[in-house]
Design a protein around this motif. Sequence first.
Motif, PDB file in Angstrom:
ATOM      1  N   HIS A 237       1.112  -1.198   0.129  1.00  0.00           N
ATOM      2  CA  HIS A 237       0.220   0.290  -0.015  1.00  0.00           C
ATOM      3  C   HIS A 237       1.149   1.301  -0.267  1.00  0.00           C
ATOM      4  CE1 HIS A 237       1.246  -0.921   4.494  1.00  0.00           C
ATOM      5  NE2 HIS A 237       0.765   0.804   3.878  1.00  0.00           N
ATOM      6  N   ARG A 238       0.108   2.533  -0.427  1.00  0.00           N
ATOM      7  CA  ARG A 238       1.130   3.656  -0.530  1.00  0.00           C
ATOM      8  C   ARG A 238       0.159   4.514   1.141  1.00  0.00           C
ATOM      9  NH1 ARG A 238       1.239   6.206  -6.815  1.00  0.00           N
ATOM     10  NH2 ARG A 238      -1.362   5.600  -5.621  1.00  0.00           N
ATOM     11  N   ASP A 239       1.101   5.028   1.826  1.00  0.00           N
ATOM     12  CA  ASP A 239       0.118   6.231   2.892  1.00  0.00           C
ATOM     13  C   ASP A 239       0.810   7.419   2.067  1.00  0.00           C
ATOM     14  OD1 ASP A 239       0.581   4.156   4.633  1.00  0.00           O
ATOM     15  OD2 ASP A 239       2.455   5.135   5.473  1.00  0.00           O
ATOM     16  N   ASP A 240      -0.985   7.755   1.033  1.00  0.00           N
ATOM     17  CA  ASP A 240      -1.277   8.546  -0.064  1.00  0.00           C
ATOM     18  C   ASP A 240      -2.494   9.129   0.481  1.00  0.00           C
ATOM     19  OD1 ASP A 240      -2.532   6.696  -1.108  1.00  0.00           O
ATOM     20  OD2 ASP A 240      -1.749   7.358  -2.861  1.00  0.00           O
ATOM     21  N   GLU A 241      -2.943   9.033   1.917  1.00  0.00           N
ATOM     22  CA  GLU A 241      -4.405   9.595   2.196  1.00  0.00           C
ATOM     23  C   GLU A 241      -4.095  11.130   1.528  1.00  0.00           C
ATOM     24  OE1 GLU A 241      -2.910   7.078   4.095  1.00  0.00           O
ATOM     25  OE2 GLU A 241      -4.021   5.704   2.349  1.00  0.00           O
ATOM     26  N   GLN A 242      -6.029  11.400   1.395  1.00  0.00           N
ATOM     27  CA  GLN A 242      -6.028  12.827   1.459  1.00  0.00           C
ATOM     28  C   GLN A 242      -5.864  13.721   2.761  1.00  0.00           C
ATOM     29  OE1 GLN A 242      -9.564  13.903   0.488  1.00  0.00           O
ATOM     30  NE2 GLN A 242     -11.304  12.938   1.538  1.00  0.00           N
TER      31      GLN A 242
ATOM     32  N   ASP B 180      11.371  -7.459   7.641  1.00  0.00           N
ATOM     33  CA  ASP B 180      11.048  -7.661   6.878  1.00  0.00           C
ATOM     34  C   ASP B 180      10.716  -6.500   6.529  1.00  0.00           C
ATOM     35  OD1 ASP B 180      13.339  -9.283   6.784  1.00  0.00           O
ATOM     36  OD2 ASP B 180      12.465 -11.280   5.461  1.00  0.00           O
ATOM     37  N   PHE B 181      10.536  -5.181   5.905  1.00  0.00           N
ATOM     38  CA  PHE B 181       9.963  -4.661   5.287  1.00  0.00           C
ATOM     39  C   PHE B 181      10.574  -4.050   3.525  1.00  0.00           C
ATOM     40  CE2 PHE B 181       8.778   0.342   4.845  1.00  0.00           C
ATOM     41  CZ  PHE B 181       7.442  -0.134   5.115  1.00  0.00           C
ATOM     42  N   VAL B 182       9.258  -4.174   2.343  1.00  0.00           N
ATOM     43  CA  VAL B 182       9.707  -4.419   1.183  1.00  0.00           C
ATOM     44  C   VAL B 182       8.951  -2.714   0.799  1.00  0.00           C
ATOM     45  CG1 VAL B 182       9.611  -5.381  -0.754  1.00  0.00           C
ATOM     46  CG2 VAL B 182       9.433  -6.629   1.198  1.00  0.00           C
ATOM     47  N   PHE B 183      10.057  -2.103  -0.497  1.00  0.00           N
ATOM     48  CA  PHE B 183       9.852  -1.399  -0.792  1.00  0.00           C
ATOM     49  C   PHE B 183       9.387  -1.725  -2.437  1.00  0.00           C
ATOM     50  CE2 PHE B 183      11.106   2.096   2.292  1.00  0.00           C
ATOM     51  CZ  PHE B 183      10.213   2.822   2.441  1.00  0.00           C
ATOM     52  N   ARG B 184       8.535  -1.565  -3.353  1.00  0.00           N
ATOM     53  CA  ARG B 184       8.383  -1.827  -4.393  1.00  0.00           C
ATOM     54  C   ARG B 184       7.779  -1.172  -4.898  1.00  0.00           C
ATOM     55  NH1 ARG B 184       8.972  -6.435  -6.257  1.00  0.00           N
ATOM     56  NH2 ARG B 184       7.409  -7.598  -4.530  1.00  0.00           N
ATOM     57  N   HIS B 185       8.113  -0.234  -6.087  1.00  0.00           N
ATOM     58  CA  HIS B 185       7.789   0.675  -7.018  1.00  0.00           C
ATOM     59  C   HIS B 185       7.038   0.333  -8.117  1.00  0.00           C
ATOM     60  CE1 HIS B 185       8.170   3.863 -10.413  1.00  0.00           C
ATOM     61  NE2 HIS B 185       9.158   4.705  -9.577  1.00  0.00           N
ATOM     62  N   GLY B 186       5.602   1.847  -8.217  1.00  0.00           N
ATOM     63  CA  GLY B 186       4.604   1.148  -8.555  1.00  0.00           C
ATOM     64  C   GLY B 186       4.072   0.936 -10.059  1.00  0.00           C
ATOM     65  N   ALA B 187       5.733   1.173 -10.620  1.00  0.00           N
ATOM     66  CA  ALA B 187       5.108   0.925 -12.124  1.00  0.00           C
ATOM     67  C   ALA B 187       5.993  -0.242 -12.402  1.00  0.00           C
ATOM     68  CB  ALA B 187       6.333   2.066 -12.890  1.00  0.00           C
ATOM     69  N   SER B 188       5.979  -1.155 -10.888  1.00  0.00           N
ATOM     70  CA  SER B 188       6.937  -2.742 -11.891  1.00  0.00           C
ATOM     71  C   SER B 188       6.455  -3.773 -10.681  1.00  0.00           C
ATOM     72  CB  SER B 188       8.278  -2.584 -10.405  1.00  0.00           C
ATOM     73  OG  SER B 188       8.999  -1.674 -11.389  1.00  0.00           O
ATOM     74  N   ARG B 189       4.878  -2.782 -10.544  1.00  0.00           N
ATOM     75  CA  ARG B 189       3.985  -3.629  -9.547  1.00  0.00           C
ATOM     76  C   ARG B 189       3.426  -5.138 -10.479  1.00  0.00           C
ATOM     77  NH1 ARG B 189      -0.357  -1.771  -6.697  1.00  0.00           N
ATOM     78  NH2 ARG B 189      -0.047  -3.730  -5.020  1.00  0.00           N
ATOM     79  N   GLY B 190       2.653  -5.990 -10.198  1.00  0.00           N
ATOM     80  CA  GLY B 190       1.341  -6.955 -10.916  1.00  0.00           C
ATOM     81  C   GLY B 190       2.451  -7.955 -12.392  1.00  0.00           C
ATOM     82  N   LYS B 191       1.677  -8.201 -13.119  1.00  0.00           N
ATOM     83  CA  LYS B 191       2.220  -8.797 -14.201  1.00  0.00           C
ATOM     84  C   LYS B 191       2.274  -8.336 -15.748  1.00  0.00           C
ATOM     85  CE  LYS B 191      -0.042 -13.245 -13.323  1.00  0.00           C
ATOM     86  NZ  LYS B 191      -0.694 -14.276 -13.381  1.00  0.00           N
TER      87      LYS B 191
ATOM     88  N   TRP C 188       6.514   5.108  -4.333  1.00  0.00           N
ATOM     89  CA  TRP C 188       6.504   3.421  -4.298  1.00  0.00           C
ATOM     90  C   TRP C 188       5.869   3.141  -2.854  1.00  0.00           C
ATOM     91  CZ3 TRP C 188      11.539   0.331  -5.225  1.00  0.00           C
ATOM     92  CH2 TRP C 188      12.155   0.971  -5.538  1.00  0.00           C
ATOM     93  N   TYR C 189       4.978   1.206  -3.236  1.00  0.00           N
ATOM     94  CA  TYR C 189       4.482   0.451  -2.238  1.00  0.00           C
ATOM     95  C   TYR C 189       5.114   0.044  -1.732  1.00  0.00           C
ATOM     96  CZ  TYR C 189      -0.097   1.423  -5.467  1.00  0.00           C
ATOM     97  OH  TYR C 189      -0.508   1.382  -6.214  1.00  0.00           O
ATOM     98  N   HIS C 190       4.805  -0.244  -0.050  1.00  0.00           N
ATOM     99  CA  HIS C 190       4.785  -0.873   1.374  1.00  0.00           C
ATOM    100  C   HIS C 190       4.228  -1.963   1.591  1.00  0.00           C
ATOM    101  CE1 HIS C 190       4.193   2.957   3.031  1.00  0.00           C
ATOM    102  NE2 HIS C 190       3.642   2.442   4.266  1.00  0.00           N
TER     103      HIS C 190
END
Length: 260
Positions: free
Chosen positions: A172-177, A195-206, A235-237
């Motif tokens: 998820h991203r902490d981007d609430e209004q 463990d804490f994992v960051f994943r770029h939004g453009a690299s998520r999914g198939k 980035w999602y974490h």
Amino acid sequence: MDKFLVRGTPKLTSEKRQHQPEEGDGDCTEDKDGTEEERPRRPVALPDEPHKRRATPWREIRAQGLNCSYTILFGKNEADRLFQELEKEIEYFEGEFTKLQVFGKWHSIPRKQVTYGDSGLTYTYSGVTFSPKPWIPVLEHIRDKIQLTTGHTFNFVLINRYKDGHDHIGEHRDDEQELVPRSPIASVSLGACRDFVFRHGASRGKRTSCHIEPIRLQLEHGSLLMMNFPTNRYWYHSLPIRKKTVAPRINLTFRKLMAL
């Protein structure tokens, strides 16, 4: 993780914030190694020990659109004491506040959670609006230590308790209004190292538009992770399941909210 670290002792002040990356800095155009050059940093004296002038060691974590700083905020003895005090004092949500909406369906949260903060604030995510409970001394102590160390102020904290490695939180991203624009989020970890994992939004999914390597951190007992702008834009974490972990962990994410 080391290839993403820029070692130094940065001081997180308003002067630093003026030079934060702009909106386009998280676009999917990969650098050679996903790092920034190291720059000289002034040490930060711990506010509660001014006579010692002891510097807080920081590690900076950098990648495309990711700007984080990591340090050990509390020594082991104080971290142990705070963990035990939180176990006694924190009153977690029950009933309807233990469920979240994901893709139109309601699911039980795989952890305990609660919010504390200033009166008049609300925080909404995954279909649920939370009103914070009033501050208690142990939370004020942790908040004040963060504020004195970083120069940022916070009026709200979301607390998650993970009983063991089966409890987790998905990407998820902490981007609430409600969040003050460009404000950082301060994440304090107490208890089991996870463990804490960051994943770029453009690299998520198939079907990804590009490939940027995820970044995995170990969040230690007594540590502070500052997630600075624009990290939560790109980035999602997550905190993945780790079945071999049997001890509990408490995570406190301090935020600056607007009264909407």
